[in-house]
Motif scaffolding. Structure first.
Motif, short mmCIF file in Angstrom:
data_model
loop_
_atom_site.label_atom_id
_atom_site.label_comp_id
_atom_site.label_asym_id
_atom_site.label_seq_id
_atom_site.Cartn_x
_atom_site.Cartn_y
_atom_site.Cartn_z
N GLU A 113 -21.99 -21.58 12.40
CA GLU A 113 -22.43 -22.87 11.88
C GLU A 113 -22.82 -23.82 13.02
O GLU A 113 -23.85 -24.49 12.96
N GLN A 114 -21.98 -23.86 14.06
CA GLN A 114 -22.28 -24.77 15.16
C GLN A 114 -23.50 -24.30 15.94
O GLN A 114 -24.32 -25.13 16.37
N GLY A 145 -28.89 -36.41 18.56
CA GLY A 145 -29.04 -34.98 18.28
C GLY A 145 -28.74 -34.12 19.49
O GLY A 145 -27.92 -33.19 19.43
N SER A 158 -31.08 -38.73 8.23
CA SER A 158 -30.72 -37.89 9.37
C SER A 158 -30.06 -38.71 10.47
O SER A 158 -29.08 -38.28 11.09
N ALA A 167 -25.57 -31.66 20.22
CA ALA A 167 -25.83 -30.26 20.53
C ALA A 167 -25.18 -29.85 21.85
O ALA A 167 -24.57 -28.78 21.97
N SER A 193 -31.09 -25.49 15.48
CA SER A 193 -31.88 -26.26 14.51
C SER A 193 -32.27 -27.62 15.08
O SER A 193 -33.40 -28.09 14.89
N ASN A 194 -31.36 -28.24 15.80
CA ASN A 194 -31.66 -29.54 16.40
C ASN A 194 -32.78 -29.42 17.42
O ASN A 194 -33.71 -30.25 17.45
N ALA A 198 -21.65 -38.01 12.48
CA ALA A 198 -21.17 -36.77 13.10
C ALA A 198 -20.69 -37.04 14.53
O ALA A 198 -19.68 -36.51 14.97
N TYR A 230 -26.00 -22.65 14.72
CA TYR A 230 -27.13 -22.99 13.86
C TYR A 230 -27.53 -24.45 14.05
O TYR A 230 -28.72 -24.78 14.15
N ARG A 231 -26.54 -25.35 14.11
CA ARG A 231 -26.83 -26.77 14.29
C ARG A 231 -27.51 -27.03 15.63
O ARG A 231 -28.43 -27.84 15.73
N GLU A 266 -13.86 -33.30 15.35
CA GLU A 266 -14.79 -32.17 15.33
C GLU A 266 -14.00 -30.89 15.57
O GLU A 266 -13.33 -30.74 16.60
#
Length: 466
Positions: A351-352, A423, A291, A427, A358-359, A298, A354-355, A304
């Protein structure tokens, strides 16, 4: 020339000095006219003394006295008797009478301008008080031609003198301004241009030496700015080089860890009790390492993609995040709650978003796991007239002060021990790409809450042509 500071200062100095001289010129000319007329009255009084001494004088002598006094007639009032003392033919009618006994400054200036404005050789009457108590009143008639000529000659001398004074004053001020202002400013500009060519070279940083307080303050401020910028550029260069190396190492390390994870997954089925106890910890360590590597890669990507905005179901995204984190929590005493309306649609990249969520949920889960206590993670959302507000809260131990100071800074805002702090930085960057904000709503011993704000309005670009 006029586009330079010294050139404009020179022009303005000439203009202002000339304006001042013009303001002085009017009372000066009025004063000259007054002195001229008073001198004619005095001459006429002196000429009349000859007649007072001898009542019978030769007509030729009388004409000579009037010619020397530059008047036509002299009237003297003594002992309340008005007497024509000297006389000669008057060439034209009298056009005006001026009383010099009680004229105000404004009246003198007005009469002087009137005399200059009338070019003809006219006849005027002038009244005044005799000198040395030589009578009660003296009155003369005279021509305005010589008076006007004398005034013009005097005015011309004043204007020429004013012009010379203006030029000399302006030249001295020009040299002074250039010496004390323009040259030091040019030095500052030259130092800025030199620094701009190689900002990493500390030798090009300006050294304050100006004697003027304001210029020295400007030089010191520029020196401080250049010093900070040089240090920032050096740090940026080092970080760029370090980031490139870290990205390469992370890429290779991720591949090695992925292979290790595959082998660890296979030995997870072993019947050896010792190995069975160690495999879950080994797998968790490998997952965290993978991770971190993926986060570094990333964050280091400059390409991006921008968010593909569309109206998506927030409840579905939240449900998917919680399902994944519930499996990751395993046997930990962590409960999850959702307070999101099933009909709520938000404008976002699914998708973004969600990231991002989720983070935040992963960080909350790891914080509760690290406390070795039971806890709860909740996701709620509300909709206002201008934005969608999403909150992710937990009942963990709260964020330490150091983490709060550098919360969204990469490599500095790590929440858990051994983390990279990437992270939250990623975000926050993803949320900014949506035009929104990600911030810490509250934190303390009872838990932490993060807040995501996504605006409803789209950015308006003004395409009007000026």
């Amino acid at each position: 020339m006029l586009n330079t500071l010294s050139g404009r200062f020179l022009a303005l100095t000439v203009v202002f000095v000339m304006i001042a001289e013009v303001l002085i010129f009017l009372p000066s000319v009025a004063r000259f006219r007054e002195d001229y007329l008073l001198s004619r009255l005095e001459r006429a009084q002196i000429a009349s003394l000859a007649l007072l001494a001898d009542e019978m004088i030769d007509p030729a002598l009388e004409g000579e006295l009037l010619e020397n006094a530059e008047v036509f007639n002299v009237v003297l009032r003594r002992d309340e008797i008005r007497q024509l003392v000297l006389s000669s033919p008057i060439p034209s009618p009298i056009v005006a009478t001026y009383d010099m006994r009680d004229s105000s400054p404004w009246t003198l200036i007005r009469d002087a301008l009137e005399t200059l404005a009338r070019p003809g050789n006219e006849v005027i009457r002038v009244l005044g008080s005799p000198v040395r108590e030589g009578g009660e009143l003296i009155e003369i008639t005279m021509a305005t031609g010589p008076l006007r000529g004398a005034m013009l000659e005097y005015g011309l001398r004043v204007l020429v003198l004013s012009a010379v004074i203006s030029v000399v004053t302006a030249l001295l001020l020009f040299l002074a301004v250039r010496r004390f202002l323009v040259v030091p400013i040019q030095g500052v500009v030259a130092a800025m241009e030199s620094y701009a060519k190689a900002p990493e070279d500390a030798r090009r940083i300006i050294e304050p030496h100006a004697g003027i307080v304001e210029l020295r303050a400007a030089e010191e401020a520029l020196q401080s700015l250049q010093t900070q910028l040089t240090a920032a550029l050096k740090q940026k260069d080092r970080l760029a080089q370090l980031g490139g190396g870290v990205a390469k190492i992370s890429h290779d390390l991720r591949n090695v860890l992925t292979t290790s994870q595959l082998f660890a997954d296979r030995i997870e089925t072993t019947t050896d009790p010792t190995v069975a106890r160690m495999v879950p910890k080994l797998l968790n360590s490998i997952r965290r390492a993978v991770s971190i590597c993926e986060g570094v890669l990333a964050f280091g990507r400059a390409d991006e993609p921008p968010p593909a905005l569309s109206h998506v179901s927030l409840a579905q995204i939240v449900h998917d995040v919680i399902d994944g984190e519930r499996l990751a929590a395993g046997d930990a005493e962590i409960s999850f709650s959702e307070d999101v309306s099933p009909t709520m649609l938000v404008r976002a990249d699914p998708e973004q978003l969600y990231r991002v969520i989720s983070n935040l949920v992963r960080n909350a889960r790891q914080a509760i796991e690290a406390s070795r206590k039971a806890g709860e993670i909740g996701i709620s959302a509300v909709e206002t007239d201008v934005a969608w507000i999403i909150r992710v809260s937990d009942t963990g131990p709260g964020l330490p002060p150091k983490a709060q100071e550098h919360l969204f800074l990469p490599f500095q805002g790590a929440v858990k021990k051994g983390g990279s702090g990437l992270g939250l930085a990623i975000a926050a960057e993803l949320v900014r790409g949506h035009g929104g904000t990600l911030g810490l709503y509250e934190t303390g011993p009872r838990g932490t809450t993060f807040e995501i704000t996504l605006p409803k309005t789209l950015a308006i670009v003004d395409t009007a042509v000026a």
